[in-house]
Scaffold this motif. Structure first.
Motif, mmCIF file in Angstrom:
data_model
loop_
_atom_site.group_PDB
_atom_site.id
_atom_site.type_symbol
_atom_site.label_atom_id
_atom_site.label_comp_id
_atom_site.label_asym_id
_atom_site.label_seq_id
_atom_site.Cartn_x
_atom_site.Cartn_y
_atom_site.Cartn_z
ATOM 1 N N UNK A 158 1.041 -1.199 0.014
ATOM 2 C CA UNK A 158 0.063 0.049 -0.022
ATOM 3 C C UNK A 158 0.858 1.261 0.065
ATOM 4 N N UNK A 159 2.313 1.025 -0.467
ATOM 5 C CA UNK A 159 2.807 2.265 -0.179
ATOM 6 C C UNK A 159 3.395 2.852 1.072
ATOM 7 N N UNK A 160 2.963 2.152 2.336
ATOM 8 C CA UNK A 160 3.171 2.900 3.612
ATOM 9 C C UNK A 160 4.320 2.637 4.210
ATOM 10 N N UNK A 161 5.617 2.070 3.560
ATOM 11 C CA UNK A 161 6.849 1.794 3.925
ATOM 12 C C UNK A 161 7.972 2.564 3.216
ATOM 13 N N UNK A 162 9.024 3.113 3.437
ATOM 14 C CA UNK A 162 10.125 3.642 2.682
ATOM 15 C C UNK A 162 10.551 2.362 2.005
ATOM 16 N N UNK A 163 11.133 2.516 0.822
ATOM 17 C CA UNK A 163 11.485 1.712 -0.309
ATOM 18 C C UNK A 163 10.388 0.606 -0.463
ATOM 19 N N UNK A 164 9.339 0.915 -0.596
ATOM 20 C CA UNK A 164 8.150 0.232 -0.824
ATOM 21 C C UNK A 164 8.313 -0.761 -2.138
ATOM 22 N N UNK A 165 8.736 -0.192 -3.065
ATOM 23 C CA UNK A 165 8.902 -0.622 -4.449
ATOM 24 C C UNK A 165 9.696 -1.875 -4.296
ATOM 25 N N UNK A 166 10.826 -1.730 -3.495
ATOM 26 C CA UNK A 166 11.649 -3.169 -3.471
ATOM 27 C C UNK A 166 10.860 -4.006 -2.402
ATOM 28 N N UNK A 167 10.408 -3.682 -1.305
ATOM 29 C CA UNK A 167 9.523 -4.548 -0.338
ATOM 30 C C UNK A 167 8.473 -5.186 -0.923
ATOM 31 N N UNK A 168 8.072 -4.790 -1.770
ATOM 32 C CA UNK A 168 6.330 -5.447 -2.295
ATOM 33 C C UNK A 168 6.786 -6.274 -3.456
ATOM 34 N N UNK A 169 8.366 -6.481 -3.907
ATOM 35 C CA UNK A 169 8.461 -7.090 -5.166
ATOM 36 C C UNK A 169 8.319 -8.681 -4.659
ATOM 37 N N UNK A 170 7.759 -9.364 -5.594
ATOM 38 C CA UNK A 170 7.665 -10.955 -5.530
ATOM 39 C C UNK A 170 7.992 -11.572 -6.868
ATOM 40 N N UNK A 171 8.589 -12.755 -6.608
ATOM 41 C CA UNK A 171 9.082 -13.456 -7.558
ATOM 42 C C UNK A 171 8.047 -14.500 -8.367
ATOM 43 N N UNK A 172 8.365 -15.604 -9.265
ATOM 44 C CA UNK A 172 7.326 -16.366 -9.768
ATOM 45 C C UNK A 172 6.667 -17.239 -8.939
ATOM 46 N N UNK A 173 7.461 -17.457 -7.738
ATOM 47 C CA UNK A 173 6.679 -18.271 -6.748
ATOM 48 C C UNK A 173 5.670 -17.544 -5.764
ATOM 49 N N UNK A 174 5.549 -16.298 -6.124
ATOM 50 C CA UNK A 174 4.854 -15.296 -5.350
ATOM 51 C C UNK A 174 5.383 -15.015 -3.639
ATOM 52 N N UNK A 175 6.893 -15.393 -3.744
ATOM 53 C CA UNK A 175 7.712 -14.909 -2.664
ATOM 54 C C UNK A 175 7.882 -13.607 -2.629
#
Length: 392
Positions: A288-305
Protein backbone atom coordinates in the motif's frame (compact mmCIF):
# COMPACT_ATOMS: atom_id res chain seq x y z
CA UNK A 1 16.16 -19.16 29.02
CA UNK A 2 12.53 -18.85 30.10
CA UNK A 3 12.89 -21.59 32.72
CA UNK A 4 16.07 -19.95 34.01
CA UNK A 5 14.62 -16.45 34.37
CA UNK A 6 11.31 -17.70 35.74
CA UNK A 7 13.10 -19.73 38.42
CA UNK A 8 15.45 -16.85 39.26
CA UNK A 9 12.60 -14.44 39.98
CA UNK A 10 10.02 -16.76 41.57
CA UNK A 11 11.67 -20.13 42.27
CA UNK A 12 10.00 -23.41 41.27
CA UNK A 13 6.59 -21.82 41.95
CA UNK A 14 7.00 -19.82 38.74
CA UNK A 15 5.42 -22.66 36.71
CA UNK A 16 1.95 -21.63 37.99
CA UNK A 17 2.04 -18.40 35.97
CA UNK A 18 2.20 -20.35 32.69
CA UNK A 19 -1.48 -21.41 32.68
CA UNK A 20 -2.40 -17.79 33.48
CA UNK A 21 -0.40 -16.48 30.52
CA UNK A 22 -1.89 -19.18 28.29
CA UNK A 23 -5.44 -18.31 29.37
CA UNK A 24 -4.81 -14.62 28.66
CA UNK A 25 -3.51 -15.39 25.19
CA UNK A 26 -6.52 -17.59 24.51
CA UNK A 27 -8.69 -14.49 24.94
CA UNK A 28 -6.63 -12.81 22.22
CA UNK A 29 -6.85 -15.86 19.97
CA UNK A 30 -10.63 -15.83 20.15
CA UNK A 31 -10.52 -12.34 18.61
CA UNK A 32 -7.73 -13.32 16.20
CA UNK A 33 -9.76 -16.25 14.94
CA UNK A 34 -12.70 -13.99 14.09
CA UNK A 35 -10.46 -11.53 12.26
CA UNK A 36 -8.48 -14.21 10.41
CA UNK A 37 -11.72 -15.85 9.31
CA UNK A 38 -13.18 -12.65 7.88
CA UNK A 39 -9.93 -11.05 6.64
CA UNK A 40 -7.51 -13.85 5.57
CA UNK A 41 -4.86 -11.31 4.56
CA UNK A 42 -1.11 -11.18 5.21
CA UNK A 43 -0.02 -8.46 7.62
CA UNK A 44 -2.87 -8.74 10.09
CA UNK A 45 -1.77 -5.91 12.38
CA UNK A 46 -1.85 -3.45 9.50
CA UNK A 47 -4.56 -4.85 7.24
CA UNK A 48 -7.04 -5.71 9.99
CA UNK A 49 -6.75 -2.49 11.98
CA UNK A 50 -6.98 -0.17 8.98
CA UNK A 51 -10.21 -1.91 7.99
CA UNK A 52 -11.55 -1.73 11.55
CA UNK A 53 -10.49 1.80 12.53
CA UNK A 54 -8.86 3.59 9.62
CA UNK A 55 -5.66 4.19 7.71
CA UNK A 56 -3.72 6.18 10.31
CA UNK A 57 -4.34 3.64 13.05
CA UNK A 58 -3.46 0.81 10.67
CA UNK A 59 -0.24 2.58 9.62
CA UNK A 60 0.84 2.90 13.26
CA UNK A 61 -0.08 -0.70 14.12
CA UNK A 62 1.76 -1.90 11.01
CA UNK A 63 4.93 -0.06 11.98
CA UNK A 64 4.81 -1.46 15.51
CA UNK A 65 4.37 -4.99 14.15
CA UNK A 66 7.20 -4.65 11.62
CA UNK A 67 9.60 -3.35 14.30
CA UNK A 68 8.58 -6.05 16.78
CA UNK A 69 8.89 -8.90 14.30
CA UNK A 70 12.22 -7.63 12.98
CA UNK A 71 13.63 -7.61 16.51
CA UNK A 72 12.17 -11.08 17.13
CA UNK A 73 14.20 -12.41 14.18
CA UNK A 74 17.36 -11.10 15.81
CA UNK A 75 16.37 -12.55 19.17
CA UNK A 76 15.67 -16.04 17.80
CA UNK A 77 19.01 -16.14 15.98
CA UNK A 78 20.92 -14.79 18.98
CA UNK A 79 19.40 -17.29 21.42
CA UNK A 80 19.76 -20.19 18.98
CA UNK A 81 23.43 -19.55 18.21
CA UNK A 82 24.86 -20.96 21.50
CA UNK A 83 23.16 -24.29 20.81
CA UNK A 84 24.80 -24.48 17.39
CA UNK A 85 28.15 -23.67 18.98
CA UNK A 86 27.61 -26.40 21.58
CA UNK A 87 27.08 -28.91 18.78
CA UNK A 88 30.24 -27.71 17.05
CA UNK A 89 32.25 -27.77 20.27
CA UNK A 90 33.09 -24.07 19.99
CA UNK A 91 33.18 -21.70 22.95
CA UNK A 92 30.19 -19.33 22.97
CA UNK A 93 32.04 -16.01 22.95
CA UNK A 94 30.12 -12.84 21.95
CA UNK A 95 31.89 -12.77 18.58
CA UNK A 96 31.11 -16.44 17.92
CA UNK A 97 27.45 -15.99 18.89
CA UNK A 98 27.05 -13.00 16.55
CA UNK A 99 28.66 -14.75 13.56
CA UNK A 100 26.74 -17.99 14.17
CA UNK A 101 23.51 -16.04 14.59
CA UNK A 102 24.07 -14.45 11.18
CA UNK A 103 24.56 -17.90 9.66
CA UNK A 104 21.25 -19.04 11.19
CA UNK A 105 19.52 -15.96 9.76
CA UNK A 106 20.88 -16.76 6.28
CA UNK A 107 19.78 -20.41 6.54
CA UNK A 108 16.25 -19.35 7.53
CA UNK A 109 16.13 -16.78 4.73
CA UNK A 110 17.25 -19.36 2.17
CA UNK A 111 14.47 -21.72 3.26
CA UNK A 112 11.91 -18.93 2.95
CA UNK A 113 13.12 -17.92 -0.51
CA UNK A 114 12.03 -21.27 -1.99
CA UNK A 115 8.38 -20.48 -1.41
CA UNK A 116 5.68 -21.27 1.10
CA UNK A 117 5.50 -24.95 0.06
CA UNK A 118 9.14 -25.70 0.86
CA UNK A 119 9.08 -23.45 3.92
CA UNK A 120 5.95 -25.15 5.25
CA UNK A 121 7.43 -28.62 4.85
CA UNK A 122 10.73 -27.68 6.49
CA UNK A 123 9.02 -25.98 9.42
CA UNK A 124 6.63 -28.92 9.86
CA UNK A 125 9.53 -31.40 9.98
CA UNK A 126 11.31 -29.21 12.53
CA UNK A 127 8.23 -28.85 14.68
CA UNK A 128 7.46 -32.58 14.48
CA UNK A 129 10.99 -33.46 15.59
CA UNK A 130 10.79 -30.97 18.43
CA UNK A 131 7.37 -32.20 19.56
CA UNK A 132 8.41 -35.85 19.61
CA UNK A 133 11.66 -35.09 21.42
CA UNK A 134 10.03 -32.67 23.87
CA UNK A 135 7.25 -35.06 24.80
CA UNK A 136 9.69 -37.94 25.16
CA UNK A 137 12.19 -36.00 27.24
CA UNK A 138 9.50 -34.27 29.29
CA UNK A 139 7.67 -37.45 30.18
CA UNK A 140 10.92 -39.28 30.95
CA UNK A 141 12.06 -36.50 33.30
CA UNK A 142 8.67 -36.42 34.97
CA UNK A 143 7.99 -40.14 35.31
CA UNK A 144 11.43 -41.74 35.50
CA UNK A 145 14.01 -39.21 36.65
CA UNK A 146 12.04 -37.06 39.10
CA UNK A 147 14.30 -35.88 41.94
CA UNK A 148 12.01 -33.45 43.75
CA UNK A 149 8.67 -33.82 45.51
CA UNK A 150 5.70 -32.14 43.84
CA UNK A 151 5.44 -29.82 46.85
CA UNK A 152 8.49 -27.90 45.59
CA UNK A 153 6.27 -26.40 42.89
CA UNK A 154 4.69 -24.21 45.58
CA UNK A 155 8.06 -23.03 46.96
CA UNK A 156 9.96 -19.91 45.88
CA UNK A 157 13.19 -20.96 47.65
CA UNK A 158 13.78 -17.34 48.56
CA UNK A 159 13.76 -16.05 44.96
CA UNK A 160 11.53 -13.16 46.02
CA UNK A 161 14.66 -11.47 47.41
CA UNK A 162 15.25 -10.15 43.88
CA UNK A 163 11.88 -8.38 44.09
CA UNK A 164 12.35 -6.68 47.45
CA UNK A 165 11.10 -9.70 49.37
CA UNK A 166 7.67 -9.66 47.71
CA UNK A 167 6.44 -13.04 46.45
CA UNK A 168 3.71 -11.26 44.47
CA UNK A 169 6.24 -9.06 42.70
CA UNK A 170 8.35 -12.13 41.92
CA UNK A 171 5.35 -13.91 40.41
CA UNK A 172 4.50 -10.82 38.35
CA UNK A 173 8.04 -10.87 36.99
CA UNK A 174 7.61 -14.57 36.22
CA UNK A 175 4.33 -13.81 34.44
CA UNK A 176 6.18 -11.32 32.26
CA UNK A 177 8.65 -14.05 31.37
CA UNK A 178 5.76 -16.45 30.73
CA UNK A 179 4.46 -13.97 28.19
CA UNK A 180 7.56 -14.58 26.07
CA UNK A 181 6.47 -18.15 25.45
CA UNK A 182 2.96 -17.72 24.05
CA UNK A 183 3.69 -15.78 20.88
CA UNK A 184 4.45 -16.81 17.31
CA UNK A 185 0.99 -18.05 16.40
CA UNK A 186 0.53 -14.96 14.21
CA UNK A 187 2.99 -16.55 11.75
CA UNK A 188 -0.06 -18.50 10.57
CA UNK A 189 -1.72 -15.20 9.64
CA UNK A 190 1.36 -14.04 7.73
CA UNK A 191 0.96 -16.79 5.14
CA UNK A 192 -2.83 -16.44 4.81
CA UNK A 193 -2.74 -15.24 1.21
CA UNK A 194 -0.67 -18.27 0.21
CA UNK A 195 -2.96 -20.74 1.99
CA UNK A 196 -5.81 -22.52 0.21
CA UNK A 197 -9.04 -22.16 2.20
CA UNK A 198 -7.39 -19.64 4.53
CA UNK A 199 -10.64 -18.45 6.09
CA UNK A 200 -11.13 -21.94 7.49
CA UNK A 201 -7.56 -23.14 7.96
CA UNK A 202 -5.83 -20.11 9.48
CA UNK A 203 -8.12 -19.75 12.55
CA UNK A 204 -7.69 -23.46 13.23
CA UNK A 205 -3.92 -23.24 12.74
CA UNK A 206 -3.44 -20.42 15.26
CA UNK A 207 -5.34 -22.37 17.92
CA UNK A 208 -3.33 -25.53 17.25
CA UNK A 209 -0.08 -23.54 17.35
CA UNK A 210 -0.80 -21.85 20.67
CA UNK A 211 -2.32 -24.80 22.51
CA UNK A 212 0.35 -27.28 21.42
CA UNK A 213 3.14 -24.88 22.41
CA UNK A 214 1.38 -24.21 25.70
CA UNK A 215 1.07 -27.90 26.55
CA UNK A 216 4.72 -28.61 25.69
CA UNK A 217 6.05 -25.62 27.60
CA UNK A 218 4.09 -26.43 30.74
CA UNK A 219 5.06 -30.11 30.57
CA UNK A 220 8.75 -29.38 30.14
CA UNK A 221 8.87 -26.56 32.69
CA UNK A 222 7.34 -28.78 35.36
CA UNK A 223 9.42 -31.81 34.34
CA UNK A 224 12.73 -29.90 34.29
CA UNK A 225 11.98 -28.38 37.70
CA UNK A 226 11.15 -31.72 39.30
CA UNK A 227 14.10 -33.51 37.68
CA UNK A 228 16.67 -30.88 38.60
CA UNK A 229 18.98 -32.20 41.34
CA UNK A 230 19.40 -28.84 43.12
CA UNK A 231 16.86 -26.13 42.19
CA UNK A 232 18.29 -23.89 44.92
CA UNK A 233 21.43 -23.47 42.78
CA UNK A 234 19.28 -22.05 39.98
CA UNK A 235 17.65 -19.56 42.35
CA UNK A 236 21.11 -18.58 43.62
CA UNK A 237 22.28 -17.92 40.06
CA UNK A 238 24.84 -20.73 40.16
CA UNK A 239 23.21 -22.81 37.39
CA UNK A 240 22.50 -20.74 34.26
CA UNK A 241 21.15 -23.63 32.19
CA UNK A 242 18.78 -25.60 34.43
CA UNK A 243 17.07 -27.51 31.61
CA UNK A 244 20.34 -28.92 30.28
CA UNK A 245 21.40 -29.74 33.85
CA UNK A 246 18.17 -31.67 34.40
CA UNK A 247 18.55 -33.57 31.12
CA UNK A 248 22.26 -34.40 31.46
CA UNK A 249 22.04 -35.35 35.13
CA UNK A 250 19.16 -37.68 34.27
CA UNK A 251 20.26 -39.26 30.98
CA UNK A 252 24.02 -38.91 31.33
CA UNK A 253 26.71 -36.75 29.73
CA UNK A 254 26.17 -38.39 26.32
CA UNK A 255 22.82 -36.60 26.03
CA UNK A 256 24.25 -33.06 25.98
CA UNK A 257 24.82 -32.85 22.23
CA UNK A 258 21.65 -34.70 21.13
CA UNK A 259 19.68 -32.37 23.39
CA UNK A 260 21.45 -29.34 21.88
CA UNK A 261 20.55 -30.65 18.42
CA UNK A 262 16.86 -30.89 19.34
CA UNK A 263 16.86 -27.37 20.73
CA UNK A 264 18.66 -26.05 17.64
CA UNK A 265 16.06 -27.67 15.37
CA UNK A 266 13.37 -25.89 17.35
CA UNK A 267 15.16 -22.55 16.99
CA UNK A 268 15.57 -23.06 13.24
CA UNK A 269 11.87 -23.85 12.81
CA UNK A 270 11.01 -20.81 14.92
CA UNK A 271 13.45 -18.62 12.99
CA UNK A 272 12.01 -19.67 9.63
CA UNK A 273 8.48 -18.94 10.80
CA UNK A 274 9.52 -15.58 12.29
CA UNK A 275 11.31 -14.50 9.13
CA UNK A 276 8.36 -15.54 6.98
CA UNK A 277 6.01 -13.51 9.18
CA UNK A 278 8.26 -10.43 9.18
CA UNK A 279 8.80 -10.49 5.43
CA UNK A 280 5.11 -10.91 4.67
CA UNK A 281 4.13 -8.18 7.12
CA UNK A 282 6.61 -5.83 5.43
CA UNK A 283 5.29 -6.85 2.03
CA UNK A 284 1.69 -6.29 3.09
CA UNK A 285 2.35 -2.77 4.38
CA UNK A 286 4.64 -1.90 1.47
CA UNK A 287 2.01 -3.08 -1.01
CA UNK A 288 0.00 0.00 0.00
CA UNK A 289 3.06 2.26 -0.25
CA UNK A 290 3.16 2.76 3.52
CA UNK A 291 6.83 1.86 4.09
CA UNK A 292 10.05 3.49 2.85
CA UNK A 293 11.45 1.53 -0.07
CA UNK A 294 8.02 0.11 -0.79
CA UNK A 295 8.84 -0.63 -4.44
CA UNK A 296 11.56 -3.08 -3.36
CA UNK A 297 9.65 -4.48 -0.38
CA UNK A 298 6.56 -5.36 -2.39
CA UNK A 299 8.53 -7.22 -5.08
CA UNK A 300 7.66 -10.91 -5.50
CA UNK A 301 9.14 -13.64 -7.68
CA UNK A 302 7.41 -16.23 -9.85
CA UNK A 303 6.62 -18.31 -6.75
CA UNK A 304 4.84 -15.28 -5.23
CA UNK A 305 7.60 -15.08 -2.61
CA UNK A 306 8.23 -11.51 -1.32
CA UNK A 307 11.94 -11.61 -2.16
CA UNK A 308 12.48 -7.90 -1.52
CA UNK A 309 11.04 -8.11 1.98
CA UNK A 310 13.00 -11.31 2.72
CA UNK A 311 16.24 -9.55 1.73
CA UNK A 312 15.40 -6.55 3.92
CA UNK A 313 14.45 -8.79 6.84
CA UNK A 314 17.74 -10.68 6.55
CA UNK A 315 19.86 -7.53 6.48
CA UNK A 316 18.03 -5.99 9.45
CA UNK A 317 18.38 -9.16 11.53
CA UNK A 318 22.12 -9.40 10.79
CA UNK A 319 22.66 -5.76 11.71
CA UNK A 320 20.65 -6.26 14.89
CA UNK A 321 22.87 -9.18 15.85
CA UNK A 322 25.82 -6.80 16.13
CA UNK A 323 24.21 -5.64 19.38
CA UNK A 324 25.10 -9.10 20.69
CA UNK A 325 28.63 -7.80 21.16
CA UNK A 326 27.29 -5.93 24.19
CA UNK A 327 25.24 -7.91 26.74
CA UNK A 328 23.30 -4.87 27.98
CA UNK A 329 22.38 -3.82 24.44
CA UNK A 330 21.15 -7.24 23.36
CA UNK A 331 19.24 -7.60 26.64
CA UNK A 332 17.39 -4.37 25.90
CA UNK A 333 16.74 -5.54 22.35
CA UNK A 334 15.18 -8.80 23.56
CA UNK A 335 13.00 -6.99 26.10
CA UNK A 336 11.88 -4.45 23.50
CA UNK A 337 11.00 -7.15 20.98
CA UNK A 338 8.80 -9.01 23.44
CA UNK A 339 7.04 -5.90 24.74
CA UNK A 340 6.53 -4.56 21.21
CA UNK A 341 4.86 -7.78 20.07
CA UNK A 342 2.39 -7.39 22.93
CA UNK A 343 1.80 -3.78 21.90
CA UNK A 344 0.94 -5.04 18.40
CA UNK A 345 -1.45 -7.61 19.90
CA UNK A 346 -2.99 -4.87 22.06
CA UNK A 347 -3.52 -2.52 19.11
CA UNK A 348 -5.31 -5.25 17.15
CA UNK A 349 -7.58 -6.25 20.04
CA UNK A 350 -8.32 -2.59 20.86
CA UNK A 351 -9.24 -1.82 17.25
CA UNK A 352 -11.62 -4.79 17.20
CA UNK A 353 -13.25 -3.70 20.46
CA UNK A 354 -13.70 -0.08 19.33
CA UNK A 355 -15.24 -1.22 16.04
CA UNK A 356 -17.60 -3.59 17.87
CA UNK A 357 -18.75 -0.92 20.31
CA UNK A 358 -19.23 1.59 17.52
CA UNK A 359 -21.20 -0.97 15.56
CA UNK A 360 -18.96 -0.50 12.51
CA UNK A 361 -17.77 -4.11 12.61
CA UNK A 362 -20.04 -7.09 12.93
CA UNK A 363 -18.01 -10.29 12.39
CA UNK A 364 -19.16 -11.99 9.23
CA UNK A 365 -16.57 -14.76 8.80
CA UNK A 366 -16.84 -18.47 9.49
CA UNK A 367 -15.75 -17.90 13.11
CA UNK A 368 -17.97 -15.69 15.27
CA UNK A 369 -18.10 -15.15 19.04
CA UNK A 370 -21.69 -13.98 18.94
CA UNK A 371 -23.07 -12.27 22.04
CA UNK A 372 -19.91 -12.99 24.00
CA UNK A 373 -17.81 -11.10 21.45
CA UNK A 374 -17.71 -7.76 23.28
CA UNK A 375 -17.00 -9.36 26.67
CA UNK A 376 -14.20 -11.62 25.40
CA UNK A 377 -12.74 -8.78 23.34
CA UNK A 378 -12.76 -6.43 26.34
CA UNK A 379 -11.07 -9.07 28.52
CA UNK A 380 -8.44 -9.58 25.81
CA UNK A 381 -7.72 -5.83 25.73
CA UNK A 382 -7.44 -5.74 29.53
CA UNK A 383 -5.08 -8.74 29.58
CA UNK A 384 -2.85 -7.35 26.83
CA UNK A 385 -2.67 -3.89 28.41
CA UNK A 386 -1.66 -5.45 31.73
CA UNK A 387 0.91 -7.85 30.25
CA UNK A 388 2.44 -5.21 28.00
CA UNK A 389 3.13 -2.98 30.99
CA UNK A 390 4.24 -5.97 33.04
CA UNK A 391 6.80 -7.06 30.43
CA UNK A 392 8.04 -3.52 29.88
Amino acid sequence: AVVLVGTLVAGPAWVWVLPIALAGQCLLLAVYAELASEFPIAGGAYQWTRRLIGGSYGWFAGWVAVCAYAVANTTVAYLGAPWALTLAGIEATPDAIVVTGMVLVLVCAAAGAFGIGVLSRVVKVGIAAEVVASIGVGLALLLVFREQDFSILTDTLGAEALSGGSVGAGLLAALAVGGWVFIGFDACVGTAEETVGAARRVPRAIWIALLSVGALVILNAVAATLAHPTPARVVAGEDLDPVTTAVVSSFGSWSAKPFAAVVLIAFLACGMAAQALTARTMYSVARDGALPGWRLLRRVDRRRVPVGAIAATTVIACLGLLLGLDSAAVGSLIAFGTAAIYVAFFLIALAALIARVRGTWKPAGRVQLGRLGVVINALAVAWLAFETVNIA
